[in-house]
Motif scaffolding. Structure first.
Motif, PDB file in Angstrom:
ATOM      1  N   THR A  37       0.862  -1.173   0.000  1.00 53.08           N
ATOM      2  CA  THR A  37       0.000   0.000   0.000  1.00 53.08           C
ATOM      3  C   THR A  37       0.901   1.226   0.000  1.00 53.08           C
ATOM      4  O   THR A  37       1.652   1.448   0.955  1.00 53.08           O
ATOM      5  CB  THR A  37      -0.917   0.018   1.236  1.00 53.08           C
ATOM      6  OG1 THR A  37      -1.707  -1.177   1.261  1.00 53.08           O
ATOM      7  CG2 THR A  37      -1.832   1.232   1.209  1.00 53.08           C
ATOM      8  N   LEU A  38       0.855   2.007  -1.084  1.00 57.19           N
ATOM      9  CA  LEU A  38       1.712   3.181  -1.239  1.00 57.19           C
ATOM     10  C   LEU A  38       0.841   4.430  -1.151  1.00 57.19           C
ATOM     11  O   LEU A  38      -0.100   4.589  -1.927  1.00 57.19           O
ATOM     12  CB  LEU A  38       2.446   3.133  -2.583  1.00 57.19           C
ATOM     13  CG  LEU A  38       3.254   1.848  -2.849  1.00 57.19           C
ATOM     14  CD1 LEU A  38       3.895   1.903  -4.231  1.00 57.19           C
ATOM     15  CD2 LEU A  38       4.310   1.627  -1.769  1.00 57.19           C
ATOM     16  N   ILE A  39       1.166   5.303  -0.199  1.00 54.07           N
ATOM     17  CA  ILE A  39       0.325   6.464   0.078  1.00 54.07           C
ATOM     18  C   ILE A  39       1.128   7.751  -0.088  1.00 54.07           C
ATOM     19  O   ILE A  39       2.146   7.954   0.583  1.00 54.07           O
ATOM     20  CB  ILE A  39      -0.256   6.388   1.504  1.00 54.07           C
ATOM     21  CG1 ILE A  39      -1.103   5.114   1.658  1.00 54.07           C
ATOM     22  CG2 ILE A  39      -1.104   7.629   1.808  1.00 54.07           C
ATOM     23  CD1 ILE A  39      -1.608   4.873   3.073  1.00 54.07           C
ATOM     24  N   ASP A  40       0.654   8.601  -0.976  1.00 53.11           N
ATOM     25  CA  ASP A  40       1.256   9.917  -1.205  1.00 53.11           C
ATOM     26  C   ASP A  40       0.589  10.916  -0.252  1.00 53.11           C
ATOM     27  O   ASP A  40      -0.324  11.648  -0.632  1.00 53.11           O
ATOM     28  CB  ASP A  40       1.050  10.313  -2.670  1.00 53.11           C
ATOM     29  CG  ASP A  40       1.466  11.751  -2.958  1.00 53.11           C
ATOM     30  OD1 ASP A  40       2.342  12.263  -2.251  1.00 53.11           O
ATOM     31  OD2 ASP A  40       0.887  12.337  -3.902  1.00 53.11           O
ATOM     32  N   ALA A  41       1.054  10.934   1.005  1.00 47.70           N
ATOM     33  CA  ALA A  41       0.385  11.728   2.035  1.00 47.70           C
ATOM     34  C   ALA A  41       0.549  13.233   1.842  1.00 47.70           C
ATOM     35  O   ALA A  41      -0.239  14.010   2.363  1.00 47.70           O
ATOM     36  CB  ALA A  41       0.893  11.326   3.424  1.00 47.70           C
ATOM     37  N   ASP A  42       1.575  13.667   1.099  1.00 49.45           N
ATOM     38  CA  ASP A  42       1.758  15.098   0.860  1.00 49.45           C
ATOM     39  C   ASP A  42       0.961  15.587  -0.347  1.00 49.45           C
ATOM     40  O   ASP A  42       0.849  16.788  -0.589  1.00 49.45           O
ATOM     41  CB  ASP A  42       3.238  15.433   0.670  1.00 49.45           C
ATOM     42  CG  ASP A  42       3.861  14.641  -0.485  1.00 49.45           C
ATOM     43  OD1 ASP A  42       3.740  15.090  -1.623  1.00 49.45           O
ATOM     44  OD2 ASP A  42       4.437  13.572  -0.222  1.00 49.45           O
ATOM     45  N   GLY A  43       0.398  14.636  -1.122  1.00 51.02           N
ATOM     46  CA  GLY A  43      -0.536  14.974  -2.180  1.00 51.02           C
ATOM     47  C   GLY A  43       0.027  15.628  -3.418  1.00 51.02           C
ATOM     48  O   GLY A  43      -0.702  16.302  -4.152  1.00 51.02           O
ATOM     49  N   ASP A  44       1.317  15.420  -3.708  1.00 52.36           N
ATOM     50  CA  ASP A  44       1.899  16.081  -4.888  1.00 52.36           C
ATOM     51  C   ASP A  44       2.041  15.151  -6.091  1.00 52.36           C
ATOM     52  O   ASP A  44       2.698  15.493  -7.076  1.00 52.36           O
ATOM     53  CB  ASP A  44       3.256  16.691  -4.544  1.00 52.36           C
ATOM     54  CG  ASP A  44       4.350  15.637  -4.331  1.00 52.36           C
ATOM     55  OD1 ASP A  44       3.995  14.446  -4.143  1.00 52.36           O
ATOM     56  OD2 ASP A  44       5.535  15.992  -4.345  1.00 52.36           O
ATOM     57  N   SER A  45       1.440  13.961  -6.005  1.00 46.56           N
ATOM     58  CA  SER A  45       1.452  12.957  -7.087  1.00 46.56           C
ATOM     59  C   SER A  45       2.795  12.253  -7.253  1.00 46.56           C
ATOM     60  O   SER A  45       2.990  11.508  -8.218  1.00 46.56           O
ATOM     61  CB  SER A  45       1.048  13.584  -8.439  1.00 46.56           C
ATOM     62  OG  SER A  45      -0.255  14.119  -8.356  1.00 46.56           O
ATOM     63  N   HIS A  46       3.747  12.469  -6.340  1.00 43.01           N
ATOM     64  CA  HIS A  46       5.013  11.740  -6.343  1.00 43.01           C
ATOM     65  C   HIS A  46       5.016  10.802  -5.139  1.00 43.01           C
ATOM     66  O   HIS A  46       4.698  11.213  -4.028  1.00 43.01           O
ATOM     67  CB  HIS A  46       6.194  12.701  -6.288  1.00 43.01           C
ATOM     68  CG  HIS A  46       6.223  13.674  -7.426  1.00 43.01           C
ATOM     69  ND1 HIS A  46       6.471  13.289  -8.734  1.00 43.01           N
ATOM     70  CD2 HIS A  46       6.017  15.017  -7.455  1.00 43.01           C
ATOM     71  CE1 HIS A  46       6.423  14.345  -9.516  1.00 43.01           C
ATOM     72  NE2 HIS A  46       6.151  15.412  -8.774  1.00 43.01           N
ATOM     73  N   ASN A  47       5.400   9.547  -5.376  1.00 43.79           N
ATOM     74  CA  ASN A  47       5.243   8.531  -4.339  1.00 43.79           C
ATOM     75  C   ASN A  47       6.398   7.541  -4.424  1.00 43.79           C
ATOM     76  O   ASN A  47       7.288   7.660  -5.270  1.00 43.79           O
ATOM     77  CB  ASN A  47       3.907   7.812  -4.541  1.00 43.79           C
ATOM     78  CG  ASN A  47       3.373   7.160  -3.275  1.00 43.79           C
ATOM     79  OD1 ASN A  47       4.069   7.027  -2.278  1.00 43.79           O
ATOM     80  ND2 ASN A  47       2.107   6.762  -3.316  1.00 43.79           N
ATOM     81  N   TRP A  48       6.393   6.546  -3.538  1.00 43.41           N
ATOM     82  CA  TRP A  48       7.302   5.412  -3.680  1.00 43.41           C
ATOM     83  C   TRP A  48       7.015   4.730  -5.013  1.00 43.41           C
ATOM     84  O   TRP A  48       5.852   4.569  -5.393  1.00 43.41           O
ATOM     85  CB  TRP A  48       7.095   4.407  -2.558  1.00 43.41           C
ATOM     86  CG  TRP A  48       7.548   4.826  -1.198  1.00 43.41           C
ATOM     87  CD1 TRP A  48       6.782   5.412  -0.240  1.00 43.41           C
ATOM     88  CD2 TRP A  48       8.851   4.675  -0.635  1.00 43.41           C
ATOM     89  NE1 TRP A  48       7.536   5.639   0.894  1.00 43.41           N
ATOM     90  CE2 TRP A  48       8.811   5.193   0.673  1.00 43.41           C
ATOM     91  CE3 TRP A  48      10.061   4.151  -1.105  1.00 43.41           C
ATOM     92  CZ2 TRP A  48       9.913   5.201   1.517  1.00 43.41           C
ATOM     93  CZ3 TRP A  48      11.163   4.157  -0.265  1.00 43.41           C
ATOM     94  CH2 TRP A  48      11.090   4.673   1.029  1.00 43.41           C
ATOM     95  N   ILE A  49       8.059   4.297  -5.708  1.00 45.90           N
ATOM     96  CA  ILE A  49       7.888   3.607  -6.990  1.00 45.90           C
ATOM     97  C   ILE A  49       8.888   2.461  -7.105  1.00 45.90           C
ATOM     98  O   ILE A  49      10.013   2.560  -6.617  1.00 45.90           O
ATOM     99  CB  ILE A  49       8.086   4.562  -8.193  1.00 45.90           C
ATOM    100  CG1 ILE A  49       9.454   5.259  -8.112  1.00 45.90           C
ATOM    101  CG2 ILE A  49       6.951   5.574  -8.286  1.00 45.90           C
ATOM    102  CD1 ILE A  49       9.821   6.046  -9.353  1.00 45.90           C
ATOM    103  N   PRO A  50       8.497   1.372  -7.778  1.00 44.01           N
ATOM    104  CA  PRO A  50       9.484   0.334  -8.120  1.00 44.01           C
ATOM    105  C   PRO A  50      10.297   0.828  -9.303  1.00 44.01           C
ATOM    106  O   PRO A  50       9.729   1.207 -10.332  1.00 44.01           O
ATOM    107  CB  PRO A  50       8.620  -0.876  -8.471  1.00 44.01           C
ATOM    108  CG  PRO A  50       7.322  -0.301  -8.932  1.00 44.01           C
ATOM    109  CD  PRO A  50       7.129   0.990  -8.184  1.00 44.01           C
TER     110      PRO A  50
END
Length: 283
Positions: A37-50
């Motif tokens: 479960t990958l959550i972009d909590a800051d909401g800028d559309s950048h997240n953890w990625i493989p």
């Protein structure tokens, strides 16, 4: 002959009790994180990625390295332009069952600060409820070290998880650092290990169902709990790394396990929400 068998079984149990078991592991080599479960909590559309780890080429440009990793970054690799928002990204691992393990339970994370980063932190959280970030509590901080701006700096970092011994549902989460100097974090491997199995008397929810023999050779035969509806009972056998190796419906003649290797296993007896767990030895 019986004496030799007993000695062999005692040696087997002793060896397993002192071994380091890998309960669960993800090396990201398949680039599939659909069970995370990958959550972009800051909401800028950048997240953890493989992705692949970052390296520097002869022209001092960032390029892909050779390691499949789970990464989070605070700048665009192609342009070198930083994101306007300091990243606050959660990576929550799949649900882990620690109900069979007693002590020496550790989270082992092989990770590094990305190239262009200095030393960085990853915050480690845990929940025994669900993947809602409000249910998580911080249990540690991984202080990742990078001594050079070239090459890789992957190293193992550990967090003790013994407080979750016996828990049937545990979620582990990684939260990116909040430091403004953050460029990126790269995780190459995550695993959970243990050194000791719970004893038969320690396994939670265990049992009024009993084995008719233990060790077991060919058929796993049970004296079933009288409160269970035998027509609805399912049997599942797990090895010491938590992998399902055999399953079937209950019947009086027993569950055939002659094809299993000698060792220690956990039998899960289930009827609806009623669950019983029994440790046994396959000889």
């Amino acid at each position: 002959m019986k004496k030799k068998l007993l000695v062999s079984l005692l040696l087997l149990i002793t060896g397993i009790a002192s071994a380091q078991f890998t309960i669960w592991e993800d090396d990201f080599n398949d680039s599939d994180v659909s069970d995370w479960t990958l959550i972009d909590a800051d909401g800028d559309s950048h997240n953890w990625i493989p992705t692949m780890d970052w390296q520097i080429d002869a022209n001092n440009q960032t390029i892909n390295g050779s390691f499949n990793i789970l990464g989070s970054y605070n700048l665009n690799q192609a342009t070198g332009v930083g994101y306007k928002v300091v990243q606050k990204n959660w990576a929550i691992a799949p649900e882990i069952d620690l109900s069979y393990y007693a002590s020496g339970i550790q989270l082992v994370v092989n990770a590094q600060p990305s190239i262009l980063s200095g030393n960085q932190d990853i915050y480690v959280y845990a929940s025994t409820t669900n993947t809602d970030i409000s249910s998580f509590t911080q249990i540690g901080t991984l202080k990742l070290i990078r001594k050079s701006s070239k090459g890789t700096a992957f190293a193992d970092y550990t967090v003790d998880l013994s407080q979750f011994s016996g828990q049937s549902k545990v979620y582990i989460a990684f939260l990116t650092t909040t430091k403004t100097s953050y460029v990126g974090l790269e995780i190459d491997n995550v695993k959970i290990t243990a050194t000791t199995l719970l004893g038969i008397e320690d396994v939670k929810n265990s049992t009024t169902t009993v084995l008719k023999q233990n060790p077991v050779e060919d058929y796993l035969q049970l004296q079933l709990n009288s409160k269970l509806n035998e027509e609805q009972v399912t049997l599942s056998v797990y090895n010491t790394t938590g992998i399902l190796v055999k399953e079937g419906k209950y019947n009086e003649s027993g569950l055939l396990i002659s094809n299993l290797s000698a060792g220690v296993y956990i039998l899960v007896v289930q009827e609806g929400n009623k669950i019983e767990k029994i440790k046994f030895i396959k000889k």
